[in-house]
Design a protein around this motif. Structure first.
Motif, PDB file in Angstrom:
ATOM      1  N   SER A  47       0.841  -1.198   0.000  1.00  0.00           N
ATOM      2  CA  SER A  47       0.000   0.000   0.000  1.00  0.00           C
ATOM      3  C   SER A  47       0.873   1.243   0.000  1.00  0.00           C
ATOM      4  O   SER A  47       1.894   1.317   0.661  1.00  0.00           O
ATOM      5  CB  SER A  47      -0.976   0.034   1.162  1.00  0.00           C
ATOM      6  OG  SER A  47      -0.711  -0.978   2.075  1.00  0.00           O
ATOM      7  N   CYS A  48       0.426   2.184  -0.783  1.00  0.00           N
ATOM      8  CA  CYS A  48       1.109   3.467  -0.892  1.00  0.00           C
ATOM      9  C   CYS A  48       0.602   4.371   0.226  1.00  0.00           C
ATOM     10  O   CYS A  48      -0.492   4.175   0.747  1.00  0.00           O
ATOM     11  CB  CYS A  48       0.788   4.075  -2.253  1.00  0.00           C
ATOM     12  SG  CYS A  48       1.522   5.684  -2.500  1.00  0.00           S
ATOM     13  N   ARG A  49       1.382   5.397   0.558  1.00  0.00           N
ATOM     14  CA  ARG A  49       0.937   6.290   1.633  1.00  0.00           C
ATOM     15  C   ARG A  49      -0.290   7.116   1.225  1.00  0.00           C
ATOM     16  O   ARG A  49      -0.963   7.691   2.056  1.00  0.00           O
ATOM     17  CB  ARG A  49       2.070   7.194   2.089  1.00  0.00           C
ATOM     18  CG  ARG A  49       2.612   8.094   1.001  1.00  0.00           C
ATOM     19  CD  ARG A  49       3.712   8.974   1.530  1.00  0.00           C
ATOM     20  NE  ARG A  49       4.360   9.678   0.426  1.00  0.00           N
ATOM     21  CZ  ARG A  49       5.627  10.012   0.410  1.00  0.00           C
ATOM     22  NH1 ARG A  49       6.399   9.714   1.410  1.00  0.00           N
ATOM     23  NH2 ARG A  49       6.132  10.662  -0.613  1.00  0.00           N
ATOM     24  N   CYS A  50      -0.588   7.136  -0.088  1.00  0.00           N
ATOM     25  CA  CYS A  50      -1.765   7.879  -0.545  1.00  0.00           C
ATOM     26  C   CYS A  50      -3.032   7.045  -0.391  1.00  0.00           C
ATOM     27  O   CYS A  50      -4.128   7.524  -0.611  1.00  0.00           O
ATOM     28  CB  CYS A  50      -1.605   8.302  -1.998  1.00  0.00           C
ATOM     29  SG  CYS A  50      -1.857   6.955  -3.152  1.00  0.00           S
ATOM     30  N   GLY A  51      -2.850   5.739  -0.035  1.00  0.00           N
ATOM     31  CA  GLY A  51      -4.014   4.862   0.069  1.00  0.00           C
ATOM     32  C   GLY A  51      -4.151   3.964  -1.147  1.00  0.00           C
ATOM     33  O   GLY A  51      -4.931   3.020  -1.150  1.00  0.00           O
ATOM     34  N   CYS A  59       4.816   1.852 -10.440  1.00  0.00           N
ATOM     35  CA  CYS A  59       4.063   3.072 -10.146  1.00  0.00           C
ATOM     36  C   CYS A  59       2.878   2.740  -9.252  1.00  0.00           C
ATOM     37  O   CYS A  59       2.261   1.688  -9.384  1.00  0.00           O
ATOM     38  CB  CYS A  59       3.519   3.697 -11.432  1.00  0.00           C
ATOM     39  SG  CYS A  59       4.793   4.068 -12.607  1.00  0.00           S
ATOM     40  N   CYS A  60       2.536   3.675  -8.420  1.00  0.00           N
ATOM     41  CA  CYS A  60       1.327   3.564  -7.615  1.00  0.00           C
ATOM     42  C   CYS A  60       0.129   3.645  -8.563  1.00  0.00           C
ATOM     43  O   CYS A  60       0.174   4.361  -9.561  1.00  0.00           O
ATOM     44  CB  CYS A  60       1.287   4.708  -6.619  1.00  0.00           C
ATOM     45  SG  CYS A  60      -0.274   4.852  -5.737  1.00  0.00           S
ATOM     46  N   ASP A  61      -0.936   2.915  -8.239  1.00  0.00           N
ATOM     47  CA  ASP A  61      -2.094   2.952  -9.145  1.00  0.00           C
ATOM     48  C   ASP A  61      -2.944   4.205  -8.941  1.00  0.00           C
ATOM     49  O   ASP A  61      -3.884   4.450  -9.677  1.00  0.00           O
ATOM     50  CB  ASP A  61      -2.939   1.667  -9.031  1.00  0.00           C
ATOM     51  CG  ASP A  61      -3.473   1.443  -7.618  1.00  0.00           C
ATOM     52  OD1 ASP A  61      -3.343   2.367  -6.779  1.00  0.00           O
ATOM     53  OD2 ASP A  61      -4.010   0.352  -7.346  1.00  0.00           O
ATOM     54  N   THR A  62      -2.617   4.991  -7.932  1.00  0.00           N
ATOM     55  CA  THR A  62      -3.425   6.173  -7.649  1.00  0.00           C
ATOM     56  C   THR A  62      -2.645   7.485  -7.808  1.00  0.00           C
ATOM     57  O   THR A  62      -3.097   8.409  -8.466  1.00  0.00           O
ATOM     58  CB  THR A  62      -4.003   6.092  -6.220  1.00  0.00           C
ATOM     59  OG1 THR A  62      -4.657   4.835  -6.081  1.00  0.00           O
ATOM     60  CG2 THR A  62      -4.994   7.211  -5.960  1.00  0.00           C
ATOM     61  N   CYS A  63      -1.457   7.545  -7.195  1.00  0.00           N
ATOM     62  CA  CYS A  63      -0.700   8.795  -7.282  1.00  0.00           C
ATOM     63  C   CYS A  63       0.523   8.600  -8.184  1.00  0.00           C
ATOM     64  O   CYS A  63       0.645   7.583  -8.862  1.00  0.00           O
ATOM     65  CB  CYS A  63      -0.291   9.264  -5.891  1.00  0.00           C
ATOM     66  SG  CYS A  63       0.994   8.271  -5.147  1.00  0.00           S
ATOM     67  N   SER A  64       1.420   9.549  -8.189  1.00  0.00           N
ATOM     68  CA  SER A  64       2.543   9.495  -9.115  1.00  0.00           C
ATOM     69  C   SER A  64       3.820   8.938  -8.478  1.00  0.00           C
ATOM     70  O   SER A  64       4.886   9.014  -9.057  1.00  0.00           O
ATOM     71  CB  SER A  64       2.795  10.877  -9.687  1.00  0.00           C
ATOM     72  OG  SER A  64       3.151  11.735  -8.632  1.00  0.00           O
TER      73      SER A  64
HETATM   74 ZN   LIG Z   1       0.178   6.488  -4.149  1.00  0.00          ZN
END
Ligand SMILES: [Zn+2]
Length: 146
Positions: free
Chosen positions: A113-117, A134-139
């Motif tokens: 999990s990324c820190r952006c969720g 790459c994160c699927d949500t942020c960059s």
């Molecule tokens: Zn992210």
């Protein structure tokens, strides 16, 4: 010629120069600075700590010129800088070992999990070839270490 990777310093900045400056321009800047910081040119009333700082600066300026004043080492350095700038364009979030990611049996993939969720996902088949994910949500991007 084998060329040792130089500890990354901004040699242009040390000379107060820009990568686009010509060799003549670089030389002019180097000569000006080297005179300014030359140990023999320092006045006697300068504090010892300041003298030490100036000597360090003098050495740096000299090193900078050794690299930038030589066509071959300058080219090599410029190339390294370009590579470094390329990697810097990736906003690397972390370096992670595959073991540190969670194995998802159902999806046959590793996730984190990324820190952006959001999530980083790398499928089992990709793990051999892929090192940046790459994160699927942020960059943000993580690097997977093998
Ligand atoms: Zn992210």
């Amino acid at each position: 010629m084998a060329f040792e990777r130089i500890t990354q310093k901004d040699w242009y900045k040390i000379l107060g120069a820009k990568p686009s400056d010509s060799l003549t321009e670089l030389k002019r800047k180097y000569q000006k600075l080297i005179l300014l910081y030359h140990p023999d040119k320092q006045s006697a009333d300068v504090a010892a700590a300041e003298v030490e700082k100036r000597v360090q600066r003098f050495i740096e300026i000299d090193q900078a010129w050794k690299i930038l004043g030589n066509e071959e080492t300058k080219k090599e350095y410029d190339l390294q800088q370009r590579e470094d700038n390329l990697t810097k364009e990736w906003p690397l979030h972390a370096q992670i070992y595959l073991e540190d990611m969670s194995w998802n049996e159902g999806g046959q993939c590793y996730t984190l999990s990324c820190r952006c969720g959001g999530n980083y996902t790398v499928s089992q088949t990709e793990t051999k070839e892929v090192s940046l994910v790459c994160c699927d949500t942020c960059s943000l991007v993580i690097e997977i270490l093998q």
